[in-house]
Design a protein around this motif. Structure first.
Motif, PDB file in Angstrom:
ATOM      1  N   ILE A 113      83.238  15.842  -9.449  1.00 27.48           N
ATOM      2  CA  ILE A 113      82.734  14.577 -10.000  1.00 27.48           C
ATOM      3  C   ILE A 113      82.576  13.557  -8.879  1.00 27.48           C
ATOM      4  CG2 ILE A 113      85.043  13.742 -10.635  1.00 27.48           C
ATOM      5  CD1 ILE A 113      81.776  13.002 -12.526  1.00 27.48           C
ATOM      6  N   HIS A 177      77.372  15.876 -13.921  1.00 33.06           N
ATOM      7  CA  HIS A 177      78.506  16.743 -13.612  1.00 33.06           C
ATOM      8  C   HIS A 177      78.911  17.587 -14.815  1.00 33.06           C
ATOM      9  CE1 HIS A 177      82.896  17.584 -13.106  1.00 33.06           C
ATOM     10  NE2 HIS A 177      82.442  18.045 -11.964  1.00 33.06           N
ATOM     11  N   ARG A 178      78.852  16.998 -16.000  1.00 30.55           N
ATOM     12  CA  ARG A 178      79.259  17.697 -17.234  1.00 30.55           C
ATOM     13  C   ARG A 178      78.172  18.637 -17.763  1.00 30.55           C
ATOM     14  NH1 ARG A 178      83.391  18.686 -19.537  1.00 30.55           N
ATOM     15  NH2 ARG A 178      82.779  18.054 -21.612  1.00 30.55           N
ATOM     16  N   GLN A 181      78.492  22.464 -17.347  1.00 32.56           N
ATOM     17  CA  GLN A 181      79.608  22.981 -18.132  1.00 32.56           C
ATOM     18  C   GLN A 181      79.222  23.102 -19.602  1.00 32.56           C
ATOM     19  OE1 GLN A 181      82.725  20.212 -17.314  1.00 32.56           O
ATOM     20  NE2 GLN A 181      82.634  20.567 -15.113  1.00 32.56           N
TER      21      GLN A 181
END
Length: 192
Positions: A113, A177-178, A181
């Motif tokens: 992050i 960043h997420r 995922q």
């Protein structure tokens, strides 16, 4: 380029057009006569998600589509006349922003992050340096500069959107960043 690359680039060009005109859909997002846009947010997100090359291509295509006359710029503007507008430097900066953000993130095998936040703020810095200097240059060429206009004044004007841009820069970094995922998780776990 693969078909997937062309589709994802086109998708981000369309998202940037929407982000540019958010105040046209939500007029209450005009503060002191200045329309609030999500362009910088989208340019950062584009570089962070697509990477340096595809991100820069997406922002280049966005700029070219607008210059060719499509109403994709803020307040549904477009056309070659945009080139001499004071804010056009910000549009050009989006190409550099996407490239810088993508390049910094690509240098890490497993970006954290922190990597995304640092990359995003370097992108924001490029946005302000290119856009604000372009604005100053256009005004100094005689395109409507007030008598008391100065280099310091143009940077002072940038304080108004700066707070919004800092918040959106952090938000773009967190979302980018997420995103990998979320995409890699099985569908069943996303809705449980």
């Amino acid at each position: 380029m693969r078909t997937f690359d062309l589709i994802i680039i086109a998708m981000f060009v369309a998202l940037m057009a929407v982000a540019s005109n958010i105040t046209s859909f939500f007029p209450f997002l005009v503060i002191f006569g200045v329309p609030v846009t999500f362009q910088t947010f989208m340019a950062i997100l584009t570089g962070a998600v697509l990477g340096s090359k595809r991100g820069a291509w997406a922002m280049t295509i966005y700029a070219l589509v607008g210059l060719l006359g499509a109403p994709v710029f803020t307040q549904f503007h477009g056309g070659p006349g945009m080139f001499v507008r004071p804010t056009f430097g910000f549009i050009l900066s989006f190409i550099v922003v996407a490239f810088i953000v993508g390049k910094i993130i690509e240098r890490k095998a497993e970006p954290t992050i922190k990597t995304y936040v640092v990359a995003s703020f370097f992108g924001l810095l490029a946005n302000y340096l290119i856009g604000t200097n372009w604005m100053y240059g256009i005004y100094m060429l005689g395109f409507g500069a007030p008598d008391e206009f100065s280099y310091g004044l143009v940077w002072l004007w940038m304080l108004l959107p700066f707070i919004k841009d800092v918040l959106l820069t952090v938000m773009a970094a967190v979302i980018a960043h997420r995103l990998p995922q979320l995409v890699k998780r099985p569908l069943s776990s996303q809705y449980s």
